[in-house]
Design an enzyme around this catalytic site. Sequence first.
Site, PDB file in Angstrom:
ATOM      1  N   GLU A  86       5.289   8.761  -2.591  1.00  0.00           N
ATOM      2  CA  GLU A  86       5.080   9.448  -1.328  1.00  0.00           C
ATOM      3  C   GLU A  86       6.234  10.374  -1.010  1.00  0.00           C
ATOM      4  OE1 GLU A  86       2.284   6.596   1.196  1.00  0.00           O
ATOM      5  OE2 GLU A  86       4.358   5.969   1.238  1.00  0.00           O
ATOM      6  N   CYS A  95      11.327  14.524   2.971  1.00  0.00           N
ATOM      7  CA  CYS A  95      11.869  13.259   2.468  1.00  0.00           C
ATOM      8  C   CYS A  95      11.171  12.959   1.143  1.00  0.00           C
ATOM      9  CB  CYS A  95      11.596  12.156   3.483  1.00  0.00           C
ATOM     10  SG  CYS A  95      12.076  10.514   2.914  1.00  0.00           S
ATOM     11  N   CYS A 118      10.579   0.206  -5.937  1.00  0.00           N
ATOM     12  CA  CYS A 118      12.035   0.045  -5.828  1.00  0.00           C
ATOM     13  C   CYS A 118      12.392  -1.369  -6.252  1.00  0.00           C
ATOM     14  CB  CYS A 118      12.478   0.278  -4.383  1.00  0.00           C
ATOM     15  SG  CYS A 118      14.283   0.219  -4.162  1.00  0.00           S
ATOM     16  N   CYS A 155      14.916  -5.050  -0.510  1.00  0.00           N
ATOM     17  CA  CYS A 155      15.540  -5.243   0.808  1.00  0.00           C
ATOM     18  C   CYS A 155      14.498  -5.873   1.721  1.00  0.00           C
ATOM     19  CB  CYS A 155      16.057  -3.928   1.372  1.00  0.00           C
ATOM     20  SG  CYS A 155      17.288  -3.160   0.295  1.00  0.00           S
ATOM     21  N   CYS A 207      12.156  -3.664   4.240  1.00  0.00           N
ATOM     22  CA  CYS A 207      11.609  -2.390   3.745  1.00  0.00           C
ATOM     23  C   CYS A 207      10.325  -2.640   2.947  1.00  0.00           C
ATOM     24  CB  CYS A 207      12.649  -1.706   2.865  1.00  0.00           C
ATOM     25  SG  CYS A 207      12.059  -0.165   2.133  1.00  0.00           S
ATOM     26  N   CYS A 211      10.632   5.664   8.131  1.00  0.00           N
ATOM     27  CA  CYS A 211      11.594   5.028   7.228  1.00  0.00           C
ATOM     28  C   CYS A 211      11.152   3.606   6.919  1.00  0.00           C
ATOM     29  CB  CYS A 211      12.959   4.896   7.889  1.00  0.00           C
ATOM     30  SG  CYS A 211      13.743   6.424   8.319  1.00  0.00           S
TER      31      CYS A 211
HETATM   32  N1  SAH Z   1      17.281   2.989  -1.512  1.00  0.00           N
HETATM   33  C1  SAH Z   1      17.862   3.999  -0.675  1.00  0.00           C
HETATM   34  C2  SAH Z   1      16.874   5.066  -0.315  1.00  0.00           C
HETATM   35  C3  SAH Z   1      15.721   4.597   0.554  1.00  0.00           C
HETATM   36  S1  SAH Z   1      16.187   5.131   2.101  1.00  0.00           S
HETATM   37  C4  SAH Z   1      18.531   3.372   0.510  1.00  0.00           C
HETATM   38  O1  SAH Z   1      18.414   2.178   0.675  1.00  0.00           O
HETATM   39  O2  SAH Z   1      19.255   4.049   1.218  1.00  0.00           O
HETATM   40  C5  SAH Z   1      15.252   4.402   3.186  1.00  0.00           C
HETATM   41  C6  SAH Z   1      15.986   4.350   4.524  1.00  0.00           C
HETATM   42  O3  SAH Z   1      15.092   3.751   5.412  1.00  0.00           O
HETATM   43  C7  SAH Z   1      17.220   3.467   4.457  1.00  0.00           C
HETATM   44  O4  SAH Z   1      18.238   3.948   5.297  1.00  0.00           O
HETATM   45  C8  SAH Z   1      16.718   2.156   4.983  1.00  0.00           C
HETATM   46  O5  SAH Z   1      17.729   1.418   5.580  1.00  0.00           O
HETATM   47  C9  SAH Z   1      15.685   2.625   5.983  1.00  0.00           C
HETATM   48  N2  SAH Z   1      14.649   1.626   6.193  1.00  0.00           N
HETATM   49  C10 SAH Z   1      14.121   0.796   5.276  1.00  0.00           C
HETATM   50  N3  SAH Z   1      13.179   0.020   5.849  1.00  0.00           N
HETATM   51  C11 SAH Z   1      13.120   0.372   7.137  1.00  0.00           C
HETATM   52  C12 SAH Z   1      12.313  -0.035   8.230  1.00  0.00           C
HETATM   53  N4  SAH Z   1      11.383  -0.975   8.093  1.00  0.00           N
HETATM   54  N5  SAH Z   1      12.502   0.576   9.412  1.00  0.00           N
HETATM   55  C13 SAH Z   1      13.422   1.554   9.547  1.00  0.00           C
HETATM   56  N6  SAH Z   1      14.188   1.991   8.550  1.00  0.00           N
HETATM   57  C14 SAH Z   1      14.045   1.402   7.362  1.00  0.00           C
END
Ligand code: SAH
Length: 395
Positions: free
Chosen positions: A112, A125, A132, A136, A139, A384
Amino acid sequence: MSEAPYSTSEGAGSVVTLKPRERVELLGKTVDELAELVAEVGEKPFRARQLYAAIYRRRLTSFAAMTDLPARLREQLAARAVVTNTGVKSIFTSADGTRRFLLELGDGREVEAVFMPEERRDTVCISSQVGCPLACDFCMTGVLGLKRNMTAAEIVSQIVVVLNEVYGEGARPVKATGITKVGSSISGREKVRQPRDERHPLNVVMMGMGEPLLNYDAAMRAVRLFADEKGLAIPPRRVTLSTAGIVPRIDELAKEAVRPHLAISLTAANDELRDRLFPINRKYPLAELMAACRRFPLTDRERLTFEYVMLEGVNDSDRDARDLARLLNGIRAKVNLIPHNPAPELPYKATPMARILAFQKILTDADVRSFIRRPRGQDIAAACGQLAARHEASA
Ligand code: SAH
């Protein structure tokens, strides 16, 4: 053995038609690599420069449209190459103007990209991996696991495909179609803006699916291709790479001649919590991560960005704010406070705005600069952490 692509056994001028899957993808190649290809079909090097401008600057995706190339060369190219194998499967449009692009790669895998229009700039973006591996806990992409790395060609193709949908294909950047009226001046003369000129620039954030620093070479090759003024002309200062904290790769990035702006997904200011939210923290704990941030060389007015996803009752107390301020002490930092974007599969809730504001006040009082990020495209699962290659609009 199957016939090698660009075999010259029939002479440099002959047309060898390859099966679609065997055709070479041109997006992702440098001008020198295109020159090799052009030489193999017996054409002069300046044709490679034309081809390069056609695919990156003009964002043409069909050879037929490249009318400055001789018909014979276009035919040769069409038989052996494709501009990109990335196709648009669906586009979801949010009430706030955000568009989520579900893209299909050459092998059928899906990723995406998200387009976010704003008054003063547009932002795309993009993803760096299919899925991935980092898992985390807050996410959605982490729920998918890693399917595979994306190639540089695929990473770059997201920009071309998205901009073509939004601004129109074949449009030169400054003269792009889709002129939008943004208001009227008192004199009654309408101010208009055009995408991609100096007044309405494009930002790219590598914050989609995947961990870009675990696909380092492809991500950096894409950044260098973005930067080329003869091509896409997206300068590195307008590109942000976000990482969950792959410490050795942060040090490698520090040495790059052409490097994007760096953002760190922090979200926890102590190891106990960060271990829980980010499994990668057990490998690279906060002390190591922050040390890498401290030695990261910043340019004159540059700041490191720290993303902090606000999870209700998990990391949003006054004490968490003070810990965060202490952790960032002495670093030229900017904190993005991101309201958590929930999903049924995720065990967290978003911190209410009043609490985010109280948290921010503690940061401000400690001289830590912060911004509250407005959620974009939540209604279409484009915000995000919501990217999971869904086929429907809502989470
Ligand atoms: N792997 C990288 C790139 C992905 S960025 C990283 O971790 O930075 C994705 C961004 O969205 C990151 O800043 C992460 O903290 C944020 N993110 C992930 N899950 C989220 C959620 N459920 N709500 C808001 N932000 C989220």
